[in-house]
Design a protein around this motif. Structure first.
Motif, PDB file in Angstrom:
ATOM      1  N   GLY A 123     -35.754  -8.983  48.950  1.00  0.00           N
ATOM      2  CA  GLY A 123     -36.467  -9.946  49.779  1.00  0.00           C
ATOM      3  C   GLY A 123     -37.282 -10.912  48.945  1.00  0.00           C
ATOM      4  N   ALA A 124     -37.904 -10.410  47.863  1.00  0.00           N
ATOM      5  CA  ALA A 124     -38.677 -11.285  46.981  1.00  0.00           C
ATOM      6  C   ALA A 124     -37.775 -12.321  46.319  1.00  0.00           C
ATOM      7  CB  ALA A 124     -39.398 -10.455  45.927  1.00  0.00           C
ATOM      8  N   GLY A 125     -36.573 -11.900  45.917  1.00  0.00           N
ATOM      9  CA  GLY A 125     -35.631 -12.846  45.328  1.00  0.00           C
ATOM     10  C   GLY A 125     -35.216 -13.933  46.304  1.00  0.00           C
ATOM     11  N   LEU A 126     -34.975 -13.534  47.555  1.00  0.00           N
ATOM     12  CA  LEU A 126     -34.604 -14.520  48.574  1.00  0.00           C
ATOM     13  C   LEU A 126     -35.753 -15.496  48.835  1.00  0.00           C
ATOM     14  CD1 LEU A 126     -32.722 -12.192  51.064  1.00  0.00           C
ATOM     15  CD2 LEU A 126     -31.722 -14.081  49.762  1.00  0.00           C
ATOM     16  N   ALA A 127     -36.984 -14.987  48.856  1.00  0.00           N
ATOM     17  CA  ALA A 127     -38.138 -15.870  49.043  1.00  0.00           C
ATOM     18  C   ALA A 127     -38.246 -16.868  47.901  1.00  0.00           C
ATOM     19  CB  ALA A 127     -39.416 -15.043  49.150  1.00  0.00           C
ATOM     20  N   LEU A 128     -38.007 -16.399  46.686  1.00  0.00           N
ATOM     21  CA  LEU A 128     -38.125 -17.268  45.520  1.00  0.00           C
ATOM     22  C   LEU A 128     -37.071 -18.363  45.527  1.00  0.00           C
ATOM     23  CD1 LEU A 128     -39.372 -17.960  42.806  1.00  0.00           C
ATOM     24  CD2 LEU A 128     -37.954 -16.183  41.766  1.00  0.00           C
TER      25      LEU A 128
ATOM     26  N   ASP B  33     -28.035 -22.773  36.651  1.00  0.00           N
ATOM     27  CA  ASP B  33     -26.882 -23.093  35.807  1.00  0.00           C
ATOM     28  C   ASP B  33     -26.672 -22.012  34.740  1.00  0.00           C
ATOM     29  OD1 ASP B  33     -24.681 -24.625  35.171  1.00  0.00           O
ATOM     30  OD2 ASP B  33     -25.765 -25.958  33.821  1.00  0.00           O
ATOM     31  N   GLY B  34     -26.858 -20.756  35.143  1.00  0.00           N
ATOM     32  CA  GLY B  34     -26.614 -19.637  34.256  1.00  0.00           C
ATOM     33  C   GLY B  34     -27.754 -19.288  33.321  1.00  0.00           C
ATOM     34  N   ARG B  35     -28.843 -20.038  33.364  1.00  0.00           N
ATOM     35  CA  ARG B  35     -29.989 -19.789  32.475  1.00  0.00           C
ATOM     36  C   ARG B  35     -31.173 -19.300  33.295  1.00  0.00           C
ATOM     37  NH1 ARG B  35     -31.084 -25.332  30.183  1.00  0.00           N
ATOM     38  NH2 ARG B  35     -30.279 -25.939  32.236  1.00  0.00           N
ATOM     39  N   LYS B  36     -32.014 -18.462  32.687  1.00  0.00           N
ATOM     40  CA  LYS B  36     -33.112 -17.844  33.425  1.00  0.00           C
ATOM     41  C   LYS B  36     -34.185 -18.866  33.759  1.00  0.00           C
ATOM     42  CE  LYS B  36     -36.294 -13.943  33.499  1.00  0.00           C
ATOM     43  NZ  LYS B  36     -36.560 -12.593  32.995  1.00  0.00           N
ATOM     44  N   LEU B  37     -34.419 -19.053  35.065  1.00  0.00           N
ATOM     45  CA  LEU B  37     -35.453 -19.957  35.546  1.00  0.00           C
ATOM     46  C   LEU B  37     -36.708 -19.201  35.951  1.00  0.00           C
ATOM     47  CD1 LEU B  37     -36.302 -22.833  36.519  1.00  0.00           C
ATOM     48  CD2 LEU B  37     -35.308 -22.229  38.741  1.00  0.00           C
ATOM     49  N   ALA B  38     -36.533 -17.978  36.450  1.00  0.00           N
ATOM     50  CA  ALA B  38     -37.683 -17.233  36.983  1.00  0.00           C
ATOM     51  C   ALA B  38     -37.394 -15.743  36.960  1.00  0.00           C
ATOM     52  CB  ALA B  38     -37.992 -17.682  38.413  1.00  0.00           C
ATOM     53  N   GLY B  39     -38.472 -14.966  37.008  1.00  0.00           N
ATOM     54  CA  GLY B  39     -38.347 -13.520  37.070  1.00  0.00           C
ATOM     55  C   GLY B  39     -39.362 -12.941  38.036  1.00  0.00           C
TER      56      GLY B  39
ATOM     57  N   GLY C  98     -44.959  -9.727  41.421  1.00  0.00           N
ATOM     58  CA  GLY C  98     -45.325 -10.808  40.524  1.00  0.00           C
ATOM     59  C   GLY C  98     -44.157 -11.757  40.297  1.00  0.00           C
ATOM     60  N   PHE C  99     -44.463 -13.052  40.290  1.00  0.00           N
ATOM     61  CA  PHE C  99     -43.456 -14.096  40.087  1.00  0.00           C
ATOM     62  C   PHE C  99     -43.829 -14.928  38.869  1.00  0.00           C
ATOM     63  CE2 PHE C  99     -43.582 -13.208  44.618  1.00  0.00           C
ATOM     64  CZ  PHE C  99     -42.257 -13.203  45.018  1.00  0.00           C
ATOM     65  N   GLY C 100     -42.873 -15.172  38.008  1.00  0.00           N
ATOM     66  CA  GLY C 100     -43.049 -16.134  36.926  1.00  0.00           C
ATOM     67  C   GLY C 100     -41.935 -17.160  37.010  1.00  0.00           C
ATOM     68  N   VAL C 101     -42.282 -18.442  37.145  1.00  0.00           N
ATOM     69  CA  VAL C 101     -41.291 -19.499  37.357  1.00  0.00           C
ATOM     70  C   VAL C 101     -41.516 -20.608  36.332  1.00  0.00           C
ATOM     71  CG1 VAL C 101     -40.211 -21.024  39.055  1.00  0.00           C
ATOM     72  CG2 VAL C 101     -41.437 -18.969  39.833  1.00  0.00           C
ATOM     73  N   ASN C 102     -40.460 -20.984  35.649  1.00  0.00           N
ATOM     74  CA  ASN C 102     -40.542 -22.041  34.644  1.00  0.00           C
ATOM     75  C   ASN C 102     -40.492 -23.413  35.337  1.00  0.00           C
ATOM     76  OD1 ASN C 102     -40.460 -20.002  32.677  1.00  0.00           O
ATOM     77  ND2 ASN C 102     -38.233 -20.139  32.495  1.00  0.00           N
TER      78      ASN C 102
ATOM     79  N   GLU D  94     -49.634 -25.958  41.722  1.00  0.00           N
ATOM     80  CA  GLU D  94     -50.469 -26.113  42.926  1.00  0.00           C
ATOM     81  C   GLU D  94     -49.618 -26.434  44.159  1.00  0.00           C
ATOM     82  OE1 GLU D  94     -52.835 -26.720  39.303  1.00  0.00           O
ATOM     83  OE2 GLU D  94     -50.945 -27.572  40.013  1.00  0.00           O
ATOM     84  N   SER D  95     -48.540 -27.193  43.969  1.00  0.00           N
ATOM     85  CA  SER D  95     -47.657 -27.513  45.096  1.00  0.00           C
ATOM     86  C   SER D  95     -46.704 -26.369  45.409  1.00  0.00           C
ATOM     87  CB  SER D  95     -46.857 -28.777  44.781  1.00  0.00           C
ATOM     88  OG  SER D  95     -47.709 -29.886  44.604  1.00  0.00           O
ATOM     89  N   PHE D  96     -46.310 -25.648  44.379  1.00  0.00           N
ATOM     90  CA  PHE D  96     -45.324 -24.583  44.567  1.00  0.00           C
ATOM     91  C   PHE D  96     -45.933 -23.350  45.236  1.00  0.00           C
ATOM     92  CE2 PHE D  96     -42.766 -20.952  42.996  1.00  0.00           C
ATOM     93  CZ  PHE D  96     -41.538 -21.332  43.514  1.00  0.00           C
ATOM     94  N   ALA D  97     -47.192 -23.061  44.949  1.00  0.00           N
ATOM     95  CA  ALA D  97     -47.823 -21.833  45.445  1.00  0.00           C
ATOM     96  C   ALA D  97     -47.726 -21.678  46.968  1.00  0.00           C
ATOM     97  CB  ALA D  97     -49.277 -21.760  44.977  1.00  0.00           C
ATOM     98  N   PRO D  98     -48.103 -22.689  47.773  1.00  0.00           N
ATOM     99  CA  PRO D  98     -48.014 -22.489  49.227  1.00  0.00           C
ATOM    100  C   PRO D  98     -46.582 -22.371  49.723  1.00  0.00           C
ATOM    101  CG  PRO D  98     -48.706 -24.727  48.713  1.00  0.00           C
ATOM    102  CD  PRO D  98     -48.755 -23.972  47.432  1.00  0.00           C
ATOM    103  N   LEU D  99     -45.641 -23.015  49.047  1.00  0.00           N
ATOM    104  CA  LEU D  99     -44.239 -22.892  49.444  1.00  0.00           C
ATOM    105  C   LEU D  99     -43.753 -21.464  49.244  1.00  0.00           C
ATOM    106  CD1 LEU D  99     -42.713 -26.144  47.875  1.00  0.00           C
ATOM    107  CD2 LEU D  99     -43.406 -25.765  50.245  1.00  0.00           C
ATOM    108  N   LEU D 100     -44.083 -20.883  48.088  1.00  0.00           N
ATOM    109  CA  LEU D 100     -43.660 -19.511  47.828  1.00  0.00           C
ATOM    110  C   LEU D 100     -44.366 -18.529  48.750  1.00  0.00           C
ATOM    111  CD1 LEU D 100     -42.035 -17.488  46.206  1.00  0.00           C
ATOM    112  CD2 LEU D 100     -43.847 -17.494  44.473  1.00  0.00           C
ATOM    113  N   ALA D 101     -45.661 -18.747  48.993  1.00  0.00           N
ATOM    114  CA  ALA D 101     -46.402 -17.849  49.889  1.00  0.00           C
ATOM    115  C   ALA D 101     -45.797 -17.857  51.288  1.00  0.00           C
ATOM    116  CB  ALA D 101     -47.870 -18.258  49.941  1.00  0.00           C
ATOM    117  N   ALA D 102     -45.431 -19.031  51.787  1.00  0.00           N
ATOM    118  CA  ALA D 102     -44.836 -19.121  53.123  1.00  0.00           C
ATOM    119  C   ALA D 102     -43.456 -18.469  53.155  1.00  0.00           C
ATOM    120  CB  ALA D 102     -44.746 -20.584  53.550  1.00  0.00           C
TER     121      ALA D 102
END
Length: 218
Positions: free
Chosen positions: A57-62, A92-98, A111-115, A137-145
């Motif tokens: 579920g966390a992956g789908l949210a991300l 594109d096959g490269r790690k963007l987030a974990g 915990g989320f880490g996003v490049n 600052e813009s990404f945080a509310p999108l991920l929380a929702a």
């Protein structure tokens, strides 16, 4: 957050930087300026699905939040976004987030880490970033929702529905995989789907192996 007795479900902790960030298997997580570093608290209830499936579920949210933040990534001509078992997001096959889940009793910190701005140098792995297309600052509310929606879906629906939705955004069935179960051990085979608890099914020459912990190389 696990140690904070006053923490309640839905709390978020957003860090501008980390001095000792870490990922799976104790790996260092580089803290680069402009990237997103955030964690949220979930309290498990007696009727909740298997806790291991929360990572799906966390992956789908991300992936939902990234697609909303940068709509062009969901276009047919764009480099593909893809979930990789158990908790990575690839561009594109490269790690963007974990994603990293840690549990203490009935409390789980996700915990989320996003490049968002820059990609770190990773030993033996390629990394990607969104090159500043969105700020923390813009990404945080999108991920929380997105996480709140997926958490409700995880709790109220059939756990198999979350697995099915995750599979639709992940590596294809039959894809060749190598699973590193420790620093010295690995298994190779093809992706055969997921168990009901979110474990990986790996088809090898000896049949299907069920893997509940490890890192995957495509």
């Amino acid at each position: 957050m696990l140690a904070a007795a006053t923490g309640v479900e839905g709390d978020w902790l957003i860090a501008r930087s980390q001095a000792a960030g870490r990922g799976r298997q104790g790996r260092e997580w580089a803290s680069l300026t402009g990237n997103f570093l955030g964690s949220t608290l979930v309290r498990l209830g007696p009727g909740d699905p298997p806790p291991q499936t929360l990572s799906l579920g966390a992956g789908l949210a991300l992936i939902e939040a990234v697609s909303i933040a940068v709509p062009g990534l969901d276009q047919p001509h764009a480099p593909p976004l893809m979930l990789k078992w158990p908790n990575d997001l690839l561009l594109d096959g490269r790690k963007l987030a974990g994603i990293l889940l840690e549990r203490s009793g009935d409390r789980i910190v996700v915990g989320f880490g996003v490049n968002l701005a820059a990609a770190p140098d990773l030993d033996g792995r390629a990394a990607a970033s969104l090159e500043g297309a969105v700020t923390p600052e813009s990404f945080a509310p999108l991920l929380a929702a997105s996480f709140a929606r997926l958490l409700a879906r995880w709790r109220s629906g059939d756990p198999a529905a979350v697995s099915t939705a995750w599979l639709a955004r992940a590596h294809q069935l039959g894809a060749p995989l190598t699973v590193h179960t420790s620093a010295d051990d690995s298994l190779s085979g093809t992706f055969d789907g997921l168990e009901p608890d979110g474990a990986l099914r790996l088809r090898t020459g000896d049949g299907v192996r069920v893997v509940r912990a490890g890192d995957v190389s495509l």
